[in-house]
Each structure stands twice: as C-alpha cells, then as structure tokens.
Motif scaffolding. Structure first.
Motif, PDB file in Angstrom:
ATOM      1  N   THR A  21       0.840  -1.187   0.000  1.00 57.83           N
ATOM      2  CA  THR A  21       0.000   0.000   0.000  1.00 57.83           C
ATOM      3  C   THR A  21       0.881   1.245   0.000  1.00 57.83           C
ATOM      4  O   THR A  21       1.849   1.333   0.758  1.00 57.83           O
ATOM      5  CB  THR A  21      -0.908   0.019   1.247  1.00 57.83           C
ATOM      6  OG1 THR A  21      -1.688  -1.177   1.249  1.00 57.83           O
ATOM      7  CG2 THR A  21      -1.812   1.231   1.262  1.00 57.83           C
ATOM      8  N   TYR A  23       0.618   5.550   0.175  1.00 59.66           N
ATOM      9  CA  TYR A  23      -0.272   6.645   0.543  1.00 59.66           C
ATOM     10  C   TYR A  23       0.474   7.965   0.405  1.00 59.66           C
ATOM     11  O   TYR A  23       1.571   8.134   0.938  1.00 59.66           O
ATOM     12  CB  TYR A  23      -0.756   6.488   1.985  1.00 59.66           C
ATOM     13  CG  TYR A  23      -1.535   7.679   2.485  1.00 59.66           C
ATOM     14  CD1 TYR A  23      -2.880   7.830   2.167  1.00 59.66           C
ATOM     15  CD2 TYR A  23      -0.922   8.661   3.257  1.00 59.66           C
ATOM     16  CE1 TYR A  23      -3.592   8.934   2.609  1.00 59.66           C
ATOM     17  CE2 TYR A  23      -1.634   9.760   3.702  1.00 59.66           C
ATOM     18  CZ  TYR A  23      -2.966   9.888   3.377  1.00 59.66           C
ATOM     19  OH  TYR A  23      -3.660  10.987   3.806  1.00 59.66           O
ATOM     20  N   ASN A  25      -0.558  12.428  -0.473  1.00 63.90           N
ATOM     21  CA  ASN A  25      -1.434  13.487  -0.954  1.00 63.90           C
ATOM     22  C   ASN A  25      -2.918  13.145  -0.783  1.00 63.90           C
ATOM     23  O   ASN A  25      -3.737  13.481  -1.622  1.00 63.90           O
ATOM     24  CB  ASN A  25      -1.098  13.783  -2.430  1.00 63.90           C
ATOM     25  CG  ASN A  25      -1.556  15.144  -2.875  1.00 63.90           C
ATOM     26  OD1 ASN A  25      -1.536  16.099  -2.111  1.00 63.90           O
ATOM     27  ND2 ASN A  25      -1.977  15.241  -4.125  1.00 63.90           N
ATOM     28  N   GLY A  26      -3.251  12.423   0.297  1.00 62.95           N
ATOM     29  CA  GLY A  26      -4.637  12.081   0.574  1.00 62.95           C
ATOM     30  C   GLY A  26      -5.182  10.901  -0.217  1.00 62.95           C
ATOM     31  O   GLY A  26      -6.366  10.592  -0.130  1.00 62.95           O
ATOM     32  N   LYS A  27      -4.360  10.229  -0.996  1.00 59.51           N
ATOM     33  CA  LYS A  27      -4.802   9.097  -1.811  1.00 59.51           C
ATOM     34  C   LYS A  27      -4.034   7.835  -1.438  1.00 59.51           C
ATOM     35  O   LYS A  27      -2.845   7.891  -1.109  1.00 59.51           O
ATOM     36  CB  LYS A  27      -4.575   9.364  -3.307  1.00 59.51           C
ATOM     37  CG  LYS A  27      -5.288  10.576  -3.827  1.00 59.51           C
ATOM     38  CD  LYS A  27      -6.778  10.350  -3.907  1.00 59.51           C
ATOM     39  CE  LYS A  27      -7.448  11.581  -4.501  1.00 59.51           C
ATOM     40  NZ  LYS A  27      -8.855  11.609  -4.350  1.00 59.51           N
ATOM     41  N   THR A  28      -4.711   6.697  -1.517  1.00 59.34           N
ATOM     42  CA  THR A  28      -4.112   5.404  -1.220  1.00 59.34           C
ATOM     43  C   THR A  28      -4.293   4.481  -2.412  1.00 59.34           C
ATOM     44  O   THR A  28      -5.380   4.435  -3.005  1.00 59.34           O
ATOM     45  CB  THR A  28      -4.800   4.760   0.000  1.00 59.34           C
ATOM     46  OG1 THR A  28      -4.643   5.614   1.133  1.00 59.34           O
ATOM     47  CG2 THR A  28      -4.203   3.401   0.320  1.00 59.34           C
ATOM     48  N   ILE A  29      -3.233   3.756  -2.765  1.00 59.45           N
ATOM     49  CA  ILE A  29      -3.351   2.684  -3.750  1.00 59.45           C
ATOM     50  C   ILE A  29      -2.738   1.429  -3.147  1.00 59.45           C
ATOM     51  O   ILE A  29      -1.809   1.493  -2.355  1.00 59.45           O
ATOM     52  CB  ILE A  29      -2.684   3.021  -5.110  1.00 59.45           C
ATOM     53  CG1 ILE A  29      -1.181   3.263  -4.962  1.00 59.45           C
ATOM     54  CG2 ILE A  29      -3.367   4.195  -5.789  1.00 59.45           C
ATOM     55  CD1 ILE A  29      -0.436   3.327  -6.294  1.00 59.45           C
ATOM     56  N   ARG A  30      -3.298   0.299  -3.512  1.00 56.76           N
ATOM     57  CA  ARG A  30      -2.796  -1.001  -3.055  1.00 56.76           C
ATOM     58  C   ARG A  30      -2.518  -1.813  -4.312  1.00 56.76           C
ATOM     59  O   ARG A  30      -3.415  -1.983  -5.137  1.00 56.76           O
ATOM     60  CB  ARG A  30      -3.832  -1.670  -2.169  1.00 56.76           C
ATOM     61  CG  ARG A  30      -3.349  -2.934  -1.522  1.00 56.76           C
ATOM     62  CD  ARG A  30      -4.336  -3.350  -0.416  1.00 56.76           C
ATOM     63  NE  ARG A  30      -3.934  -4.573   0.194  1.00 56.76           N
ATOM     64  CZ  ARG A  30      -3.085  -4.670   1.216  1.00 56.76           C
ATOM     65  NH1 ARG A  30      -2.555  -3.589   1.732  1.00 56.76           N
ATOM     66  NH2 ARG A  30      -2.773  -5.845   1.726  1.00 56.76           N
ATOM     67  N   LEU A  53       0.469   7.122  -8.857  1.00 57.80           N
ATOM     68  CA  LEU A  53       0.061   7.902  -7.692  1.00 57.80           C
ATOM     69  C   LEU A  53       0.541   9.331  -7.893  1.00 57.80           C
ATOM     70  O   LEU A  53       1.683   9.553  -8.306  1.00 57.80           O
ATOM     71  CB  LEU A  53       0.689   7.315  -6.424  1.00 57.80           C
ATOM     72  CG  LEU A  53       0.296   7.921  -5.081  1.00 57.80           C
ATOM     73  CD1 LEU A  53      -1.199   7.737  -4.811  1.00 57.80           C
ATOM     74  CD2 LEU A  53       1.103   7.270  -3.963  1.00 57.80           C
ATOM     75  N   LYS A  54      -0.324  10.288  -7.606  1.00 63.75           N
ATOM     76  CA  LYS A  54       0.043  11.700  -7.710  1.00 63.75           C
ATOM     77  C   LYS A  54       0.737  12.122  -6.415  1.00 63.75           C
ATOM     78  O   LYS A  54       0.178  11.973  -5.330  1.00 63.75           O
ATOM     79  CB  LYS A  54      -1.189  12.558  -7.950  1.00 63.75           C
ATOM     80  CG  LYS A  54      -0.867  14.015  -8.167  1.00 63.75           C
ATOM     81  CD  LYS A  54      -2.107  14.812  -8.498  1.00 63.75           C
ATOM     82  CE  LYS A  54      -1.727  16.259  -8.755  1.00 63.75           C
ATOM     83  NZ  LYS A  54      -2.892  17.047  -9.168  1.00 63.75           N
TER      84      LYS A  54
END
Length: 144
Positions: A21, A23, A25-30, A53-54
């Motif tokens: 995972t 995380y 800038n307020g975004k999460t990717i898994r 991911l930005k």
C-alpha cells in the motif's frame, strides 16, 4: 447450514501475491507485484502493470507491506528529480524480519520530485556479492 459456511470460508482462503500500500497526498493505492519469482528468486513472471500515484514535489509517501513481506527482507528504492532537473536515486536500509511493516519515503529537499518508487522483496538466495536476490518488485510511477 454450518457446512455451507465452512465451504464458503474455504473458498475465500485462496493464495494470493503479497500487496503493498502506498499513501500520499490524501490518496491510497494497493498494488500486487509487477514481477514475482519463487522463493529462490527464479521462475519469475511479470504479473501486473505499475501503479500510479500523484505526489507533489517534496511530499512524503507512506508505504505499508503485508505480513509476508514484513516477515522477510524488503527495501524501498526511488528515482527523483532534483531542482537542477537531474535524476537521482535513493534507497532504504533492508527492512523486515517481522519488525518493519511500514516505511516513510522522503526526498532530500522540498523541490525534489519523485518519479518512481519500487519495493523489492528479497529471495531466499544471495548473489556472489552477498546481496539478496530479488524475489518480487512492486512499482509505482509518480504523476505530478
């Protein structure tokens, strides 16, 4: 009825590749691995495309691995662009052995822009240099 619950529960316990995972800038990717090998670091197969991911310049990325990775050895490597627009690399120390489930990746300066992050899992074998052979790689390309 209890038997059907057990059957359904058994179906959900299928083996899957470890996930990582990211995380920022307020975004999460898994994501699952882009390349994954057997425990000896051979029989490798490309599995998934890199994630995206930005991450604005100078911001940190928090990385969390699942138990399978945390029980072994893993590391974080990155490529970033400095203020002079020169690409540089960074790497964490070897993490894991049941102690490290997370790592916070920070670039050296507020103006540095991350370009790519990779999490590497060590295999059970080592290279002639004594460095662990890579078993898996989780890759995230950074957008601005």
């Amino acid at each position: 009825m209890a038997a059907s619950v057990l059957v359904l529960s058994g179906c959900s316990l299928q083996q899957h590749d470890p996930e990582v995972t990211f995380y920022a800038n307020g975004k999460t990717i898994r994501i699952e691995p882009t390349i994954y090998c057997d425990v000896e670091g051979s029989n490798c197969a490309e599995r998934n495309a890199p994630g995206t991911l930005k991450v604005p310049a100078g911001k940190v990325v928090q990385i969390s691995v699942d138990g399978q990775l945390a029980d072994g050895l893993w590391e974080v490597v990155c490529v970033y662009e400095n203020a002079a627009r020169v690409q540089e690399g960074c790497s964490s120390p070897l993490l894991g052995k049941g102690d490290d489930y997370t790592y916070t990746l920070a670039v050296p300066n507020d103006s540095d822009q991350l370009l790519r992050i990779e999490v590497h899992e060590a295999a059970g074998a080592v290279l002639e240099t004594g460095q662990p052979l890579m078993r898996g790689s989780w890759v995230v390309d950074i957008t601005r």
